[in-house]
Each structure stands twice: as C-alpha cells, then as structure tokens.
Design a protein around this motif. Structure first.
Motif, PDB file in Angstrom:
ATOM      1  N   LEU A  28     -28.416  16.477  36.050  1.00 48.07           N
ATOM      2  CA  LEU A  28     -29.094  17.474  35.240  1.00 48.07           C
ATOM      3  C   LEU A  28     -28.103  18.556  34.828  1.00 48.07           C
ATOM      4  CD1 LEU A  28     -31.867  18.323  34.099  1.00 48.07           C
ATOM      5  CD2 LEU A  28     -32.234  19.608  36.223  1.00 48.07           C
ATOM      6  N   ASP A  29     -28.194  18.978  33.580  1.00 50.05           N
ATOM      7  CA  ASP A  29     -27.286  19.972  33.009  1.00 50.05           C
ATOM      8  C   ASP A  29     -27.181  21.212  33.888  1.00 50.05           C
ATOM      9  OD1 ASP A  29     -25.771  21.227  30.760  1.00 50.05           O
ATOM     10  OD2 ASP A  29     -27.517  22.543  30.760  1.00 50.05           O
ATOM     11  N   ASP A  30     -25.934  21.682  34.102  1.00 51.29           N
ATOM     12  CA  ASP A  30     -25.709  22.822  34.995  1.00 51.29           C
ATOM     13  C   ASP A  30     -26.400  24.083  34.487  1.00 51.29           C
ATOM     14  OD1 ASP A  30     -24.264  21.575  36.972  1.00 51.29           O
ATOM     15  OD2 ASP A  30     -22.325  21.940  36.040  1.00 51.29           O
ATOM     16  N   ARG A  31     -26.425  24.293  33.174  1.00 53.21           N
ATOM     17  CA  ARG A  31     -27.072  25.507  32.664  1.00 53.21           C
ATOM     18  C   ARG A  31     -28.569  25.474  32.948  1.00 53.21           C
ATOM     19  NH1 ARG A  31     -26.429  28.499  26.740  1.00 53.21           N
ATOM     20  NH2 ARG A  31     -27.709  30.327  27.315  1.00 53.21           N
ATOM     21  N   THR A  32     -29.192  24.308  32.784  1.00 47.69           N
ATOM     22  CA  THR A  32     -30.615  24.186  33.088  1.00 47.69           C
ATOM     23  C   THR A  32     -30.877  24.463  34.562  1.00 47.69           C
ATOM     24  OG1 THR A  32     -30.867  22.529  31.340  1.00 47.69           O
ATOM     25  CG2 THR A  32     -32.602  22.637  33.005  1.00 47.69           C
ATOM     26  N   VAL A  33     -30.021  23.916  35.431  1.00 47.20           N
ATOM     27  CA  VAL A  33     -30.179  24.123  36.867  1.00 47.20           C
ATOM     28  C   VAL A  33     -30.001  25.599  37.227  1.00 47.20           C
ATOM     29  CG1 VAL A  33     -29.190  23.616  39.129  1.00 47.20           C
ATOM     30  CG2 VAL A  33     -29.527  21.783  37.488  1.00 47.20           C
ATOM     31  N   LEU A  34     -28.946  26.222  36.699  1.00 43.16           N
ATOM     32  CA  LEU A  34     -28.715  27.634  36.998  1.00 43.16           C
ATOM     33  C   LEU A  34     -29.852  28.499  36.474  1.00 43.16           C
ATOM     34  CD1 LEU A  34     -24.948  28.606  36.581  1.00 43.16           C
ATOM     35  CD2 LEU A  34     -26.423  28.937  38.559  1.00 43.16           C
ATOM     36  N   ASN A  35     -30.364  28.173  35.282  1.00 39.02           N
ATOM     37  CA  ASN A  35     -31.495  28.923  34.759  1.00 39.02           C
ATOM     38  C   ASN A  35     -32.691  28.828  35.695  1.00 39.02           C
ATOM     39  OD1 ASN A  35     -30.587  30.155  32.393  1.00 39.02           O
ATOM     40  ND2 ASN A  35     -30.871  28.319  31.176  1.00 39.02           N
ATOM     41  N   GLY A  36     -32.942  27.626  36.223  1.00 41.92           N
ATOM     42  CA  GLY A  36     -34.047  27.462  37.161  1.00 41.92           C
ATOM     43  C   GLY A  36     -33.840  28.243  38.448  1.00 41.92           C
ATOM     44  N   ILE A  37     -32.606  28.212  38.978  1.00 44.02           N
ATOM     45  CA  ILE A  37     -32.308  28.953  40.210  1.00 44.02           C
ATOM     46  C   ILE A  37     -32.448  30.453  39.977  1.00 44.02           C
ATOM     47  CG2 ILE A  37     -30.480  29.506  41.842  1.00 44.02           C
ATOM     48  CD1 ILE A  37     -29.441  26.632  41.457  1.00 44.02           C
ATOM     49  N   VAL A  38     -31.884  30.944  38.867  1.00 44.03           N
ATOM     50  CA  VAL A  38     -31.970  32.372  38.558  1.00 44.03           C
ATOM     51  C   VAL A  38     -33.422  32.785  38.343  1.00 44.03           C
ATOM     52  CG1 VAL A  38     -31.387  34.103  36.808  1.00 44.03           C
ATOM     53  CG2 VAL A  38     -29.625  32.553  37.656  1.00 44.03           C
ATOM     54  N   TRP A  39     -34.187  31.950  37.633  1.00 45.37           N
ATOM     55  CA  TRP A  39     -35.604  32.261  37.397  1.00 45.37           C
ATOM     56  C   TRP A  39     -36.356  32.351  38.723  1.00 45.37           C
ATOM     57  CZ3 TRP A  39     -40.579  30.736  38.181  1.00 45.37           C
ATOM     58  CH2 TRP A  39     -41.545  31.210  37.302  1.00 45.37           C
ATOM     59  N   LYS A  40     -36.061  31.442  39.636  1.00 44.73           N
ATOM     60  CA  LYS A  40     -36.751  31.439  40.929  1.00 44.73           C
ATOM     61  C   LYS A  40     -36.512  32.732  41.709  1.00 44.73           C
ATOM     62  CE  LYS A  40     -36.471  30.373  45.613  1.00 44.73           C
ATOM     63  NZ  LYS A  40     -37.584  31.239  46.024  1.00 44.73           N
ATOM     64  N   PHE A  41     -35.242  33.173  41.758  1.00 46.57           N
ATOM     65  CA  PHE A  41     -34.935  34.353  42.565  1.00 46.57           C
ATOM     66  C   PHE A  41     -35.276  35.648  41.837  1.00 46.57           C
ATOM     67  CE2 PHE A  41     -32.365  31.261  44.918  1.00 46.57           C
ATOM     68  CZ  PHE A  41     -32.772  31.579  46.205  1.00 46.57           C
ATOM     69  N   ARG A  42     -35.215  35.653  40.514  1.00 43.74           N
ATOM     70  CA  ARG A  42     -35.598  36.867  39.798  1.00 43.74           C
ATOM     71  C   ARG A  42     -37.098  37.115  39.871  1.00 43.74           C
ATOM     72  NH1 ARG A  42     -31.527  36.727  34.491  1.00 43.74           N
ATOM     73  NH2 ARG A  42     -29.947  38.112  35.403  1.00 43.74           N
ATOM     74  N   THR A  43     -37.873  36.060  39.956  1.00 44.76           N
ATOM     75  CA  THR A  43     -39.333  36.214  40.019  1.00 44.76           C
ATOM     76  C   THR A  43     -39.856  36.198  41.447  1.00 44.76           C
ATOM     77  OG1 THR A  43     -39.670  33.824  39.800  1.00 44.76           O
ATOM     78  CG2 THR A  43     -39.615  35.125  37.771  1.00 44.76           C
ATOM     79  N   GLY A  44     -39.079  35.660  42.390  1.00 45.94           N
ATOM     80  CA  GLY A  44     -39.523  35.600  43.781  1.00 45.94           C
ATOM     81  C   GLY A  44     -40.559  34.524  44.037  1.00 45.94           C
ATOM     82  N   THR A  45     -40.633  33.519  43.187  1.00 42.26           N
ATOM     83  CA  THR A  45     -41.617  32.466  43.352  1.00 42.26           C
ATOM     84  C   THR A  45     -41.129  31.413  44.339  1.00 42.26           C
ATOM     85  OG1 THR A  45     -43.043  30.957  42.107  1.00 42.26           O
ATOM     86  CG2 THR A  45     -40.732  30.991  41.508  1.00 42.26           C
ATOM     87  N   ARG A  48     -41.438  25.148  44.624  1.00 45.14           N
ATOM     88  CA  ARG A  48     -42.386  24.194  44.035  1.00 45.14           C
ATOM     89  C   ARG A  48     -43.083  24.753  42.799  1.00 45.14           C
ATOM     90  NH1 ARG A  48     -43.843  19.955  47.624  1.00 45.14           N
ATOM     91  NH2 ARG A  48     -42.842  20.179  49.675  1.00 45.14           N
ATOM     92  N   ASP A  49     -43.021  26.068  42.600  1.00 48.98           N
ATOM     93  CA  ASP A  49     -43.700  26.688  41.468  1.00 48.98           C
ATOM     94  C   ASP A  49     -42.770  26.986  40.297  1.00 48.98           C
ATOM     95  OD1 ASP A  49     -46.089  26.659  42.887  1.00 48.98           O
ATOM     96  OD2 ASP A  49     -45.666  28.598  43.829  1.00 48.98           O
ATOM     97  N   VAL A  50     -41.506  26.586  40.397  1.00 45.11           N
ATOM     98  CA  VAL A  50     -40.582  26.773  39.271  1.00 45.11           C
ATOM     99  C   VAL A  50     -41.047  25.893  38.108  1.00 45.11           C
ATOM    100  CG1 VAL A  50     -38.194  26.508  38.492  1.00 45.11           C
ATOM    101  CG2 VAL A  50     -38.673  27.328  40.808  1.00 45.11           C
ATOM    102  N   PRO A  51     -41.093  26.411  36.878  1.00 45.99           N
ATOM    103  CA  PRO A  51     -41.600  25.630  35.738  1.00 45.99           C
ATOM    104  C   PRO A  51     -40.865  24.305  35.548  1.00 45.99           C
ATOM    105  CG  PRO A  51     -41.374  27.936  35.136  1.00 45.99           C
ATOM    106  CD  PRO A  51     -40.759  27.797  36.493  1.00 45.99           C
TER     107      PRO A  51
END
Length: 272
Positions: A28-45, A48-51
C-alpha cells in the motif's frame, strides 16, 4: 486534502526520509498509510475506526508498529533535524520541561513479555504518563523521554539532555551540547547545575524558595546565588502544539513503544 491529512508540502518533506521497499510484493502506498496513521493520532480514534479510504486498519497498524519498533520514526526525526542544523535553522537556546498526559483505560493491560516498561504511573489524577522534553528556541522538539506520570522532573533531566543528538549531514560527530539551557524550578538542584557546568553549558534556572532559605541559613558557606535572568520559555508552546493531536493529549496506546512513536511522528511534522 482531507482534514487531518498530510499537506503536499509535508509529504514532500517526509517522502525522502521514508525507508524504501525494494523487495517483495507491491505494498500500500506510503502516503496513504502515513495519512491514515496521522489521521488516527490527530483524531484519537481507534485503529478499527480509521476510514476505509486509507486501506485496511490492520495494514496501517502493522506498518506503524514495524516503523515504531525498528526506529524508522526516530531516524526520520534525526534526519529532519540534521537538515535544519545544516541550514543553520536551529537556535540552540534549549528549553526543558515536562507535561503530564492522562492515560485512557484502554492503555492498561499490555503484555509484559519482550516489551519495555509501559511508562504508566499512578498520580493524583489516576494513571498518567509524562513527556520530558527539550526543544529549541523556536519550539521544535530536539529530544524527549517518556516515563510514568509520577516521575520527578529532576531525575530525568540528564536523560532528556542526552536524548539531544542532531547528526551532521557530512563528516563529524552529532551535536549534543546546546548553547544555553532554560528550565523551571523543577530543574533546580545542585546535581543538575554541576552537570551543566562540567560541560560548559550556560543555564537559566530559578531557585526554589526552600533552596534560597537553606543557602541564606548557611551564611557565607551557602555560596553565591545562581544568576537568573527572566527569558522566554517556549517549551509550553511546544507541548501545546503536540497536544493538538488528540491521540497524544490522551494516551490510548498500551505499549510505550507505540506512544513514543506517535510523539516522534508529531515532533517530526513540527520540523516540516
């Protein structure tokens, strides 16, 4: 750009620092993965709830844990600091302080085998962790140490200072020594001042009231009071920016490795 994702400028900053995968099947593309990781920690979700637009949550968690355990985030942060130092962008007036982070109930119960101490301590507010951090004069993290929330600041001062290790882009040893250190009264001790003087590091640390009384009671044997001039301590601004990430302001991670990697990733983006 979706809210909480990396901007184009941030991605261009991070892309050369990421490890390259040259073998195995296409991942999986690194930018997509990093976006998901950053989204998870910025939102605190929860993971399993990452989009689903970021791919499988299991893939994101596996990549994050791999990068956390093999030191990828740490190497990326060091590389970013080295680039800034080579460009003369680091102001080596360093501020040192700590902040307490409340631990969620999900942060408890990590398996003990093969892992570090979870860096959780019981204090007045319940289970907490503490981030002991040193930042430059612009409020960007240079090094930090993670402990339980009931750990005294002065016991971790030298560990925080030794965590400052900015490599050179060319030949030469990493820079370890700041030009000046700013600290609050929690750093006021004879051992810390002696440690700084032996290394030739100027420092601005106010005395506690009990230390002033003890020195005055001893008279001439108490020695001269340390010189103190009020200067701006920017480390609180650094903590404020870090805690804009909900996954850092409240700790949900069971292991110290994962939480430390999250703080390292947030610190890395502050250098971007």
């Amino acid at each position: 750009m979706v809210r909480h994702e990396l901007s184009d400028a941030e991605w261009e900053f991070l892309r050369p620092l990421l490890p390259q995968s040259l073998r195995g099947r296409k991942r999986l593309d690194d930018r997509t993965v990093l976006n998901g990781i950053v989204w998870k920690f910025r939102t605190g979700t929860a993971w399993r709830d990452v989009p689903e637009r970021y791919g499988s949550w299991h893939t994101l968690h596996t990549r994050f844990r791999r990068w956390a355990l093999d030191g990828t985030f740490e190497r990326m942060l060091r590389a970013a600091q080295a680039r800034a130092d080579a460009a003369g962008e680091i102001d080596w007036v360093v501020s040192v302080d700590s902040t307490v982070v409340r631990a969620h109930q999900h942060a408890v119960g990590a398996p003990k085998r093969g892992l570090r101490i979870p860096a959780l301590g019981r204090s007045r507010g319940g289970l907490t962790s503490k981030i002991h951090l040193a930042c430059d004069a612009l409020g960007r993290p240079l090094g930090f140490v993670l402990t339980g929330g009931n750990t005294n600041d002065c016991t971790q001062f030298t560990a925080v200072m030794e965590a400052i290790r900015v490599p050179r882009l060319g030949p030469g040893r990493p820079r370890l020594r700041p030009a000046h250190v700013l600290g609050d009264k929690g750093c006021s001790s004879r051992a810390i001042r002696t440690w700084l003087r032996r290394r030739g590091i100027a420092h601005t640390i106010p005395e506690r009231a009990d230390q002033k009384r003890n020195r005055a009671r001893r008279g001439s044997r108490g020695g001269r009071p340390p010189r103190f001039d009020k200067q701006l301590n920017v480390v609180e601004r650094c903590f404020n920016r870090l805690k804009q990430w909900r996954g850092i302001a409240t700790r949900y991670d069971k292991t110290a490795e994962s939480y430390q990697a999250a703080v390292t990733l947030a610190s890395l983006l502050m250098w971007a």
